[in-house]
Write an enzyme that holds these catalytic residues in place. Sequence first.
Site, mmCIF file in Angstrom:
data_model
loop_
_atom_site.group_PDB
_atom_site.id
_atom_site.type_symbol
_atom_site.label_atom_id
_atom_site.label_comp_id
_atom_site.label_asym_id
_atom_site.label_seq_id
_atom_site.Cartn_x
_atom_site.Cartn_y
_atom_site.Cartn_z
ATOM 1 N N LYS A 228 0.857 -1.291 0.054
ATOM 2 C CA LYS A 228 -0.001 0.117 0.013
ATOM 3 C C LYS A 228 0.832 1.084 0.107
ATOM 4 C CE LYS A 228 -3.567 2.084 2.727
ATOM 5 N NZ LYS A 228 -4.596 1.897 4.015
ATOM 6 N N SER B 268 -9.086 2.394 2.729
ATOM 7 C CA SER B 268 -8.346 3.122 1.834
ATOM 8 C C SER B 268 -7.445 2.060 1.177
ATOM 9 C CB SER B 268 -7.436 4.039 2.650
ATOM 10 O OG SER B 268 -6.744 3.568 3.828
ATOM 11 N N SER C 195 -10.324 0.662 6.899
ATOM 12 C CA SER C 195 -9.666 0.672 5.568
ATOM 13 C C SER C 195 -9.237 -0.617 5.163
ATOM 14 C CB SER C 195 -8.260 1.612 5.994
ATOM 15 O OG SER C 195 -8.758 2.954 6.415
#
Length: 439
Positions: A87, A156, A180
């Site tokens: 990420k 996210s 997330s």
Amino acid sequence: MTYSSYHRSRSLFDDIQYRAVAEQVRAVQSRSVSALDLAVRVRRDIESEEPRIHAWVALSEDVEQHATAVDESPEALPLAGVSVGVKDIIDVEGLPTRAGTILTGSEPASSDAACVMRLRSLGAVVQGKTVTTEFAYLHPGPTRNPHALDRTPGGSSSGSAAAVGARTIPVALGSQTAGSLTRPAAYCGVAGLVLPSGSVDMAGVVGLSQSLDSLGLMTRTVDDLRYVHATFTTGDPPADTAAASQVRVWDGDGLADLAPEMSALVASVPVLMAELGVQTQRLDWAEHVRRLTKKHLDVMSYEALQIRHREYADHAAQLSEPLLELLRAGEKVSFEQHASILRYRNETLDRLTDHLGEEAVIVGPATPGPAPRGLQSTGVSVLSRAWQLLGLAVVVVPGARTPSGLPLGLQIIGLPGAESRMLHLGAKLEQALHDRYRW
């Protein structure tokens, strides 16, 4: 090797990049497949699928170099040759960390984050950086859900979830501050693990809230998650650990309107658990859950304002409206209020520990339903916030589907230290869901 035996070997391992992580490792360790060949196959899949799902920010240019180093290592590395996506709030040496915003620099990171360094030491090969939302909050990036391109992949950790959900990569790093990781894992039909707050070195990770930020892992199955978690934390494959034997079934306590398919799935949990030999009771903790959910936003907004104060003061015009709303909310939370919430959190965690005892975990909906249509929102995180404020471990279990084939995710929630038992139960539950949704 003769021509015929060579081609039998080629046939046996032609799809090795889609097999279980443990199988990939055994193939590389036995020299049946090289780490380099495995990494090249994964990169080919990534590049083939990327025009459809837009999961990646940048791909590493030194993959072949790192894979070759794995092949040349004399050690039997427990993640030998396994490809990983990272990420884009987590530093990878040689690649910039953009965190989903134009306000970060394009200079490459000078070193790996602690978690990336750990994975490399185990033999993993980092393929590149996956898309995240702006500063890991709500404003979405370009990623699409691999199961329905007109639906959100969540956020996210959107790029990580979509890449794993599209089966282009077996393992990806994510993070969670509110929902997330649980949300995108559930929406994209992958297994996810939110590690307990404070249990992992977060050096090299762009933060949003120091009390809430947690590292997470995503894989195609919970069995893969068990393997990766065990090697990441201990350096060894998973040991024989008993599954959690008691479950408190949680229906969401009215925090969100559950889709009919999710309501039916949650209602089936006692039957599924009985088939697995697990005792169930209803979780009767609604007042605490609702209060924790509300207080989570106060903690997140207060701490986000402290961390993102420079961007708020100097570059507000370049921030999205959802992030600005969060930072404005932080201005209304005092130091004393923040400290009071953290004291309440600690007291409530003690109460939950007593309530669950040593054996029980919680099972409930990871999201209100399947991924919503549209790409302007990342979905609803309200079903994760209470547990994130408490710093608990969460396992997202895939396997269930709507009649139209969209993934539905359940979450197993447990006290820190219960991860192995949760993952064992999650693997059994995933198999039961696959059997039930075999069509």
